[in-house]
Design a protein around this motif. Sequence first.
Motif, PDB file in Angstrom:
ATOM      1  N   ALA A  24       0.835  -1.200   0.000  1.00 44.49           N
ATOM      2  CA  ALA A  24       0.000   0.000   0.000  1.00 44.49           C
ATOM      3  C   ALA A  24       0.872   1.254   0.000  1.00 44.49           C
ATOM      4  O   ALA A  24       1.901   1.303   0.676  1.00 44.49           O
ATOM      5  N   SER A  25       0.441   2.252  -0.749  1.00 48.72           N
ATOM      6  CA  SER A  25       1.191   3.508  -0.807  1.00 48.72           C
ATOM      7  C   SER A  25       0.264   4.658  -1.164  1.00 48.72           C
ATOM      8  O   SER A  25      -0.875   4.449  -1.574  1.00 48.72           O
ATOM      9  N   GLY A  26       0.747   5.869  -0.988  1.00 45.57           N
ATOM     10  CA  GLY A  26       0.018   7.038  -1.447  1.00 45.57           C
ATOM     11  C   GLY A  26      -0.669   7.861  -0.378  1.00 45.57           C
ATOM     12  O   GLY A  26      -1.181   8.936  -0.676  1.00 45.57           O
ATOM     13  N   ARG A  27      -0.740   7.353   0.846  1.00 40.60           N
ATOM     14  CA  ARG A  27      -1.339   8.120   1.930  1.00 40.60           C
ATOM     15  C   ARG A  27      -1.017   7.443   3.259  1.00 40.60           C
ATOM     16  O   ARG A  27      -0.430   6.378   3.293  1.00 40.60           O
ATOM     17  N   THR A  28      -1.445   8.084   4.345  1.00 40.63           N
ATOM     18  CA  THR A  28      -1.330   7.477   5.664  1.00 40.63           C
ATOM     19  C   THR A  28      -2.579   6.645   5.918  1.00 40.63           C
ATOM     20  O   THR A  28      -3.692   7.149   5.780  1.00 40.63           O
ATOM     21  N   PHE A  29      -2.387   5.394   6.297  1.00 42.64           N
ATOM     22  CA  PHE A  29      -3.519   4.481   6.437  1.00 42.64           C
ATOM     23  C   PHE A  29      -3.954   4.268   7.888  1.00 42.64           C
ATOM     24  O   PHE A  29      -4.711   3.342   8.177  1.00 42.64           O
ATOM     25  N   SER A  30      -3.516   5.107   8.794  1.00 45.86           N
ATOM     26  CA  SER A  30      -3.738   4.878  10.219  1.00 45.86           C
ATOM     27  C   SER A  30      -5.213   4.756  10.594  1.00 45.86           C
ATOM     28  O   SER A  30      -5.551   4.055  11.535  1.00 45.86           O
ATOM     29  N   THR A  31      -6.103   5.409   9.878  1.00 49.08           N
ATOM     30  CA  THR A  31      -7.534   5.342  10.203  1.00 49.08           C
ATOM     31  C   THR A  31      -8.294   4.451   9.226  1.00 49.08           C
ATOM     32  O   THR A  31      -9.522   4.463   9.192  1.00 49.08           O
ATOM     33  N   TYR A  32      -7.576   3.658   8.478  1.00 41.22           N
ATOM     34  CA  TYR A  32      -8.188   2.840   7.449  1.00 41.22           C
ATOM     35  C   TYR A  32      -8.365   1.385   7.876  1.00 41.22           C
ATOM     36  O   TYR A  32      -7.662   0.883   8.741  1.00 41.22           O
ATOM     37  N   THR A  33      -9.313   0.747   7.228  1.00 42.41           N
ATOM     38  CA  THR A  33      -9.480  -0.698   7.281  1.00 42.41           C
ATOM     39  C   THR A  33      -8.987  -1.263   5.958  1.00 42.41           C
ATOM     40  O   THR A  33      -9.296  -0.721   4.898  1.00 42.41           O
ATOM     41  N   MET A  34      -8.235  -2.337   6.058  1.00 41.67           N
ATOM     42  CA  MET A  34      -7.737  -3.018   4.877  1.00 41.67           C
ATOM     43  C   MET A  34      -8.488  -4.344   4.739  1.00 41.67           C
ATOM     44  O   MET A  34      -8.618  -5.083   5.715  1.00 41.67           O
ATOM     45  N   GLY A  35      -8.958  -4.615   3.544  1.00 39.09           N
ATOM     46  CA  GLY A  35      -9.746  -5.822   3.341  1.00 39.09           C
ATOM     47  C   GLY A  35      -9.223  -6.674   2.205  1.00 39.09           C
ATOM     48  O   GLY A  35      -8.528  -6.184   1.311  1.00 39.09           O
ATOM     49  N   TRP A  36      -9.541  -7.950   2.277  1.00 38.30           N
ATOM     50  CA  TRP A  36      -9.319  -8.877   1.173  1.00 38.30           C
ATOM     51  C   TRP A  36     -10.691  -9.370   0.713  1.00 38.30           C
ATOM     52  O   TRP A  36     -11.513  -9.783   1.538  1.00 38.30           O
ATOM     53  N   PHE A  37     -10.873  -9.345  -0.590  1.00 45.28           N
ATOM     54  CA  PHE A  37     -12.085  -9.851  -1.215  1.00 45.28           C
ATOM     55  C   PHE A  37     -11.683 -10.824  -2.307  1.00 45.28           C
ATOM     56  O   PHE A  37     -10.528 -10.860  -2.720  1.00 45.28           O
ATOM     57  N   ARG A  38     -12.637 -11.605  -2.769  1.00 47.31           N
ATOM     58  CA  ARG A  38     -12.359 -12.507  -3.880  1.00 47.31           C
ATOM     59  C   ARG A  38     -13.564 -12.592  -4.800  1.00 47.31           C
ATOM     60  O   ARG A  38     -14.704 -12.353  -4.389  1.00 47.31           O
ATOM     61  N   GLN A  39     -13.263 -12.922  -6.045  1.00 44.63           N
ATOM     62  CA  GLN A  39     -14.328 -13.052  -7.036  1.00 44.63           C
ATOM     63  C   GLN A  39     -14.025 -14.226  -7.939  1.00 44.63           C
ATOM     64  O   GLN A  39     -12.991 -14.243  -8.617  1.00 44.63           O
ATOM     65  N   ALA A  40     -14.921 -15.206  -7.923  1.00 43.44           N
ATOM     66  CA  ALA A  40     -14.812 -16.371  -8.797  1.00 43.44           C
ATOM     67  C   ALA A  40     -15.609 -16.105 -10.064  1.00 43.44           C
ATOM     68  O   ALA A  40     -16.527 -15.278 -10.067  1.00 43.44           O
ATOM     69  N   PRO A  41     -15.287 -16.799 -11.159  1.00 51.22           N
ATOM     70  CA  PRO A  41     -16.010 -16.592 -12.415  1.00 51.22           C
ATOM     71  C   PRO A  41     -17.516 -16.775 -12.250  1.00 51.22           C
ATOM     72  O   PRO A  41     -17.962 -17.764 -11.662  1.00 51.22           O
ATOM     73  N   GLY A  42     -18.274 -15.801 -12.719  1.00 47.80           N
ATOM     74  CA  GLY A  42     -19.722 -15.891 -12.656  1.00 47.80           C
ATOM     75  C   GLY A  42     -20.328 -15.584 -11.310  1.00 47.80           C
ATOM     76  O   GLY A  42     -21.549 -15.706 -11.128  1.00 47.80           O
ATOM     77  N   LYS A  43     -19.494 -15.184 -10.352  1.00 44.40           N
ATOM     78  CA  LYS A  43     -19.994 -14.894  -9.002  1.00 44.40           C
ATOM     79  C   LYS A  43     -19.694 -13.451  -8.627  1.00 44.40           C
ATOM     80  O   LYS A  43     -18.836 -12.807  -9.210  1.00 44.40           O
TER      81      LYS A  43
END
Length: 124
Positions: A24-43
Amino acid sequence: QVQLVESGGGLVQAGGSLRLSCAASGRTFSTYTMGWFRQAPGKEREFVAAITWSGGTTDYADSVKGRFTISRDKAKIMVYLQMNSLKSEDTAVYYCAAKLGWAGSQDPARYDYWGQGTQVTVSS
């Protein structure tokens, strides 16, 4: 300008492990939530895990609890997703994302920034 760059995807056999990374870059993330998502074909894109940058509070989708672990390294400005005991149904493109605050951390529509995604393929 915020940038999120994922890496670490690949092909793995069922029962194996992978660790995804998000730079991650470009700003301070101290007040941020970081998430992981996924996407399967057709979903639709689905929530996998989230972590607060400041305190390390975490949340997981039921389908990955006990198998996946999200973490962050403040010094390196990196977010990780350790994936163990992988199943064929984990096959998807995995995305790193960032949003301000914790509320709505499971909702992809609440996220402001997204990476380009990394493919994870689990063979049975």
